[in-house]
Scaffold this active site. Structure first.
Site, PDB file in Angstrom:
ATOM      1  N   ASP A  89       0.852  -1.193   0.000  1.00  0.00           N
ATOM      2  CA  ASP A  89       0.000   0.000   0.000  1.00  0.00           C
ATOM      3  C   ASP A  89       0.893   1.251   0.000  1.00  0.00           C
ATOM      4  O   ASP A  89       2.109   1.152   0.241  1.00  0.00           O
ATOM      5  CB  ASP A  89      -0.891  -0.073   1.260  1.00  0.00           C
ATOM      6  N   GLY A 143      -9.960   4.455   1.579  1.00  0.00           N
ATOM      7  CA  GLY A 143     -10.822   4.982   2.638  1.00  0.00           C
ATOM      8  C   GLY A 143     -12.126   4.229   2.750  1.00  0.00           C
ATOM      9  O   GLY A 143     -13.196   4.830   2.945  1.00  0.00           O
TER      10      GLY A 143
END
Ligand code: 13P
Length: 286
Positions: free
Chosen positions: A82, A208
């Site tokens: 990530d 998110g």
């Protein structure tokens, strides 16, 4: 067969318009619990590691744990790095077996980001790996990376040009989403996802994920968010029930770590299972 290229997972998900949960795992317990949920749901799954987790373990040890735990898993799994702005860590993970990386160079100007992302894509191809690209910061600090300031949003034209000329396999647009719990329900620019998918043909990564509504997930996945990132929900599922459990342990004065680990595993599995079902990925393993 369990470990497959990221592109195999995402291109199918995009074509059939379901989402694949990309869970930010932190240790052996979270890896095992997310994999167990994916197996129960017969779903493909993405395990992703923050740079912080890679550094905490050391790349080799983390990868060895992943390989050991994934060995007998019968569903498609891929390992992704990530948000990583650091080319050294990117190269290290690519050399060390990661299937995919997010080169997060949004702090560079777009031209320099594009130039370096194209280099990362070329480097990834040498090991059969794939690349997610990003030109706008996703609001919120996660595992020491990011900012609480809203990032500059680039035009659709600039985004499309970046995707086409960098050769990325997946793109992370800022659409009003943010890392961490939302302080208020976010207003998302879902149309941007449709426009980007139509113009580029590649899957989008929805960052998110924690705190979005079921309807928002379904809508964005239908528009082409094939990769759906979940981190905060995993951390909360891990620790919040543990607090309760430890309070009971204290009352009973019976200290048994494996009981706590079982409790944590159950909570993480349930969190992952709910997301996998909601994203429409159940039964999609091949
Ligand atoms: P959340 O922490 O909001 O789930 O976001 C995860 C994410 O986007 C990781 O890159």
């Amino acid at each position: 067969m369990p470990v497959v290229p990221m592109k195999d997972i995402l291109d199918r998900a995009l074509a059939e318009r379901y989402g694949v949960g990309a869970f930010n795992i932190i240790n052996d317990l979270t890896i095992e619990a997310v994999l167990a949920a994916a197996v129960e749901e017969n779903a493909p799954v993405i395990l992703q590691t923050s740079v912080k987790t890679v550094k905490q373990y050391g790349r080799r040890q983390l990868y060895d744990i992943f390989r050991t735990l994934v060995a007998d898993v019968p569903v498609p799994v891929t390992l992704h790095l990530d948000h990583c702005p650091d080319r050294t860590v990117i190269s290290d993970c690519l050399a060390g077996g990661w299937n995919s990386v997010l080169f997060d160079a949004h702090e560079l100007d777009v031209a320099e980001n594009l130039r370096q992302t194209a280099e990362v894509v070329a480097e990834a191809r040498m090991t059969g790996a794939h690349v997610e690209g990003e030109i706008e910061g996703i609001q919120g600090v996660e595992d020491d990376i990011g900012s609480d300031e809203a990032s500059k949003i680039q035009s659709l034209e600039i985004s499309i040009d970046f995707v086409k000329n960098s050769g990325v396999d997946c793109f992370a647009p800022a659409i009003g989403n943010a890392h961490g719990q939302y302080k208020q329900a976010p207003v998302l620019d879902a149309q941007r996802v449709s426009d980007l998918v139509e113009a580029t043909g590649i899957p989008m990564a929805l960052h998110g994920g924690t705190g979005l509504s079921d309807d928002q997930f379904r809508d964005l996945i239908a528009r082409g968010c094939a990769k759906v990132n979940i981190s905060t929900a995993l951390k909360e599922a891990y620790l919040k029930p543990s607090l309760e459990f430890l309070r009971e342990t204290e009352q009973k004065n019976k200290w048994d770590p494996p009981s706590l680990f079982r409790h944590q595993r159950t909570a993480i599995m349930e969190m992952a299972r709910q997301h996998i079902r909601l994203f429409g990925a159940s039964g999609r393993a091949w």
